[in-house]
Design a protein around this motif. Structure first.
Motif, mmCIF file in Angstrom:
data_model
loop_
_atom_site.group_PDB
_atom_site.id
_atom_site.type_symbol
_atom_site.label_atom_id
_atom_site.label_comp_id
_atom_site.label_asym_id
_atom_site.label_seq_id
_atom_site.Cartn_x
_atom_site.Cartn_y
_atom_site.Cartn_z
ATOM 1 N N CYS A 41 0.841 -1.184 0.000
ATOM 2 C CA CYS A 41 0.000 0.000 0.000
ATOM 3 C C CYS A 41 0.886 1.247 0.000
ATOM 4 O O CYS A 41 1.803 1.357 0.817
ATOM 5 C CB CYS A 41 -0.833 -0.059 1.285
ATOM 6 S SG CYS A 41 -1.920 1.310 1.537
ATOM 7 N N ILE A 42 0.612 2.158 -0.907
ATOM 8 C CA ILE A 42 1.354 3.418 -0.932
ATOM 9 C C ILE A 42 0.539 4.418 -0.115
ATOM 10 O O ILE A 42 -0.582 4.778 -0.471
ATOM 11 C CB ILE A 42 1.579 3.882 -2.372
ATOM 12 C CG1 ILE A 42 2.286 2.740 -3.129
ATOM 13 C CG2 ILE A 42 2.416 5.160 -2.402
ATOM 14 C CD1 ILE A 42 2.478 2.993 -4.589
ATOM 15 N N VAL A 43 1.109 4.802 1.016
ATOM 16 C CA VAL A 43 0.300 5.397 2.072
ATOM 17 C C VAL A 43 0.243 6.929 1.983
ATOM 18 O O VAL A 43 0.861 7.650 2.761
ATOM 19 C CB VAL A 43 0.763 4.919 3.472
ATOM 20 C CG1 VAL A 43 0.498 3.422 3.621
ATOM 21 C CG2 VAL A 43 2.245 5.194 3.735
ATOM 22 N N ASP A 44 -0.572 7.421 1.060
ATOM 23 C CA ASP A 44 -0.668 8.880 0.907
ATOM 24 C C ASP A 44 -1.343 9.535 2.115
ATOM 25 O O ASP A 44 -1.061 10.685 2.436
ATOM 26 C CB ASP A 44 -1.354 9.275 -0.412
ATOM 27 C CG ASP A 44 -2.695 8.602 -0.653
ATOM 28 O OD1 ASP A 44 -3.042 7.629 0.060
ATOM 29 O OD2 ASP A 44 -3.416 9.053 -1.567
ATOM 30 N N LEU A 45 -2.207 8.796 2.810
ATOM 31 C CA LEU A 45 -2.848 9.386 3.989
ATOM 32 C C LEU A 45 -1.846 9.561 5.136
ATOM 33 O O LEU A 45 -1.995 10.461 5.956
ATOM 34 C CB LEU A 45 -4.030 8.528 4.442
ATOM 35 C CG LEU A 45 -5.174 8.404 3.430
ATOM 36 C CD1 LEU A 45 -6.264 7.477 3.972
ATOM 37 C CD2 LEU A 45 -5.779 9.765 3.088
ATOM 38 N N SER A 49 0.675 13.733 7.228
ATOM 39 C CA SER A 49 0.834 13.986 8.669
ATOM 40 C C SER A 49 1.979 14.957 8.967
ATOM 41 O O SER A 49 2.099 15.448 10.079
ATOM 42 C CB SER A 49 1.043 12.666 9.424
ATOM 43 O OG SER A 49 2.217 12.028 8.968
ATOM 44 N N VAL A 50 2.824 15.202 7.957
ATOM 45 C CA VAL A 50 3.870 16.237 8.097
ATOM 46 C C VAL A 50 3.695 17.240 6.967
ATOM 47 O O VAL A 50 2.927 17.003 6.036
ATOM 48 C CB VAL A 50 5.297 15.616 8.043
ATOM 49 C CG1 VAL A 50 5.561 14.734 9.259
ATOM 50 C CG2 VAL A 50 5.510 14.831 6.757
ATOM 51 N N ALA A 51 4.420 18.376 7.043
ATOM 52 C CA ALA A 51 4.282 19.416 6.016
ATOM 53 C C ALA A 51 4.529 18.813 4.629
ATOM 54 O O ALA A 51 5.462 18.035 4.446
ATOM 55 C CB ALA A 51 5.285 20.528 6.288
ATOM 56 N N TYR A 52 3.666 19.160 3.664
ATOM 57 C CA TYR A 52 3.857 18.637 2.305
ATOM 58 C C TYR A 52 3.179 19.581 1.328
ATOM 59 O O TYR A 52 2.395 20.444 1.718
ATOM 60 C CB TYR A 52 3.259 17.224 2.194
ATOM 61 C CG TYR A 52 1.746 17.224 2.050
ATOM 62 C CD1 TYR A 52 0.926 17.507 3.141
ATOM 63 C CD2 TYR A 52 1.144 16.993 0.820
ATOM 64 C CE1 TYR A 52 -0.453 17.556 3.005
ATOM 65 C CE2 TYR A 52 -0.233 17.031 0.682
ATOM 66 C CZ TYR A 52 -1.024 17.310 1.770
ATOM 67 O OH TYR A 52 -2.385 17.371 1.632
#
Ligand code: ATP
Ligand code: MG
Length: 332
Positions: A41-45, A49-52
């Motif tokens: 799973c590519i965890v975009d969620l 959780s950090v600046a992006y």
């Protein structure tokens, strides 16, 4: 014994490094042959959780997808998907938060490290990260979780969450096992060998990226920090050399003792050159295949969409059972 369900997640940071490759991606490719199924799973969620930068997230996600495919994952033989495509992850996170101890989240090393590094906002998402990670794995009733050594504590927590859920609501979840590689579970930063090589908060010169050109790889290993000794052996007081031995052992597919034997009496200079060549050879095929795969975003998107459909078919029944046992929604 029947084949295990295997699950692991990876962040869409695009520039995956040698630590990710050795500690995680290499295990995924091996798991693909054993898992029934092996789910990645590519965890975009997790990434939010950090600046992006929202404008960059999708591009980085395709980068990571192409790296995984280039490394040998085959969407026909595993389940490869984007976390946010399967809404069950979000819902299960909330449900599991009811059996997650606040005090346990407070103890997580990753939260302590990463929150200390945030300049503007320490998000609640960063604090909740381990609950989402538990949901990722438990939604598939995975039995094995291949990760690097830094994820030990998070896997221990998800085991605790599964146990507490089963105790409180009845056996619906599987308590997963941690699986970390024997060699290479914690690849260290080449400049600061006391710290893990990392996407966030490690030095550029000390981080080898999967897509680095051979010249960059040679330069980084050439300037890797060692020690004032001269022996190519592993030891607690030799974190730099120990790390390089592990890296070369993995690159060549041999045990670290074999590397120590081969380089007995050799100088650090020659040894570092050999490590660089080993890593160049290890990563070159991945980089070349990546260049072919990355431009076709439509094909990457199709692979992810097909993966999400397979993932949903596994996660949805788990969610239905969790809701039912928790008394959420109408009776089944
Ligand atoms: P971040 O520092 O932002 O968390 P990361 O470098 O840890 O990024 P992830 O995508 O979070 O990258 O990790 C993917 C996988 O790589 C995880 O299984 C993790 O345990 C593993 N991993 C990360 N760093 C290393 C390392 N230095 N050595 C071995 N495995 C690692
Ligand atoms: Mg990480």
């Amino acid at each position: 014994m029947s084949a295990p369900v295997i699950f692991s997640g990876i962040q869409p940071t695009g520039r995956k490094h040698l630590g990710n490759y050795i500690g995680a991606i290499r295990q995924y490719v091996e798991a693909q042959e054993r898992g029934a199924p092996a789910i990645f799973c590519i965890v975009d969620l997790h990434a939010i959780s950090v600046a992006y930068d929202p404008a960059e997230l999708r591009g980085r996600l395709y980068d990571t997808t192409a790296i995984l495919l280039a490394a040998g994952l085959d969407p026909e033989r595993c389940v490869l998907f984007r976390q946010s495509d399967v809404r069950e992850h979000g819902e299960l996170t909330w449900l599991l938060s009811a059996v997650t101890a606040h005090g346990d989240l407070n103890r997580m090393h990753q939260f302590k490290d990463k929150s200390a590094r945030q300049r503007e906002l320490v998000s609640a998402a960063l604090f909740f990260y381990p609950v989402l990670m538990a949901a990722d794995v438990l939604a598939y009733r995975a039995e094995e979780v291949p990760v690097g050594d830094d994820q030990r504590q998070h896997v221990e927590l998800m085991r605790e969450i599964a146990r507490r859920f089963n105790e409180r609501f009845g056996e619906a979840l599987v308590v997963p096992e941690l699986r970390i590689p024997e060699v290479g579970a914690r690849i260290m930063d080449l400049q600061e060998p006391e710290r893990k090589m990392s996407t966030t908060g490690s030095s550029e010169a000390g981080t080898v990226y999967v897509l680095d050109e051979p010249a960059a790889i040679r330069k980084k290993f050439g300037s890797a920090v060692t020690d004032s000794g001269r022996e190519v052996v592993r030891g607690q007081e030799k974190p730099g050399v120990t790390n390089l031995i592990d890296v070369l052992a993995v690159a060549r597919g041999v045990g670290p003792e074999e590397i120590e034997r081969e380089f007995e009496g050799a100088g650090y200079g020659d040894f570092k050159k050999a490590v660089a060549e080993g890593v160049v050879e290890l990563l070159a095929p991945v980089r070349e295949r990546y260049a072919e795969l990355r431009p076709d975003e439509a094909a990457l998107e199709r692979a992810l969409a097909a993966g999400a459909e397979k993932a949903r078919a596994i996660a949805a029944p788990t969610l239905a059972e969790v809701r039912e046992r928790m008394g959420i929604g109408p009776a089944a």
